[in-house]
Design an enzyme around this catalytic site. Sequence first.
Site, short mmCIF file in Angstrom:
data_model
loop_
_atom_site.label_atom_id
_atom_site.label_comp_id
_atom_site.label_asym_id
_atom_site.label_seq_id
_atom_site.Cartn_x
_atom_site.Cartn_y
_atom_site.Cartn_z
N ASN A 85 23.09 34.19 36.82
CA ASN A 85 23.53 33.53 35.55
C ASN A 85 23.26 34.98 34.28
OD1 ASN A 85 25.65 31.47 35.35
ND2 ASN A 85 24.72 30.73 36.45
N HIS A 120 24.55 23.94 33.64
CA HIS A 120 24.68 22.95 34.06
C HIS A 120 26.01 22.71 35.04
CE1 HIS A 120 22.61 18.81 35.82
NE2 HIS A 120 23.72 17.93 35.92
C1 GRF Z 1 23.66 27.60 37.88
O1 GRF Z 1 23.98 26.81 38.92
C2 GRF Z 1 22.61 26.75 36.97
O2 GRF Z 1 24.07 25.70 36.82
C3 GRF Z 1 22.38 25.68 37.06
O3 GRF Z 1 21.02 26.92 38.00
C4 GRF Z 1 22.00 27.44 38.43
C5 GRF Z 1 21.51 29.26 38.65
O4 GRF Z 1 21.89 29.92 39.19
N1 GRF Z 1 21.09 25.11 35.58
P1 GRF Z 1 21.28 31.35 39.41
O5 GRF Z 1 20.01 32.03 39.73
O6 GRF Z 1 21.83 32.23 38.40
O7 GRF Z 1 22.11 32.24 40.25
#
Ligand code: GRF
Length: 193
Positions: A14, A104
């Site tokens: 993300n 989330h």
């Molecule tokens: C995501 O699925 C988010 O919803 C949660 O942690 C995960 C992070 O994934 N809070 P990434 O490290 O961004 O791949």
Amino acid sequence: MKQIAIFASGTGSNAARIIDHFRHHAAVKVSLIVCNKPGAGVLSIAEKEQIPTLLLEKERFFRGDAYVEELRERKIDFLVLAGFLWKIPTNLVKAFNQRILNIHPALLPKYGGKGMYGHFVHEAVISAKETETGISIHYVDELYDHGQIVFQASFPVEATDTPESLAQKVHKLEHEHFPGIIEQVLSNLQNQR
Ligand code: GRF
């Protein structure tokens, strides 16, 4: 220019999308990656992107000043939590009131709270035979996964879904929506001033 700090401790997929989204943005800059896990994937992304990093020490984060001064000195305006598992201490919530967003991997208020992260969330959704799941983007307050919800998107849970397939679908939705929602929230913030 609004300066964002991304708090992340995982692979940082993300974070990577958010960095990409704001790369040439006129009003928003990702200025800092904050992490509590040495060796986390997100730190390599920060290095590649030449974004400064701040590695948190647990003791200082929870019992001390929660790095409020440090974030202020770096002129950070807004915090984005993207896979950050520690609870945000009260002094940080207060210092960045209505200026912290979290994502989330479920439809809050269901499947939130302490211990509800990653595969635990998707396993719980499948065990409960939910017919849909999705993502929630919300402001952060002093409780886990509790602040005001800004955005949700959902999709049906199929009989063949596994925690892994749900995780994949959730990630896809997160990547699609999170950067744009951050941009919207920041532009509303700007207009309020
Ligand atoms: C995501 O699925 C988010 O919803 C949660 O942690 C995960 C992070 O994934 N809070 P990434 O490290 O961004 O791949």
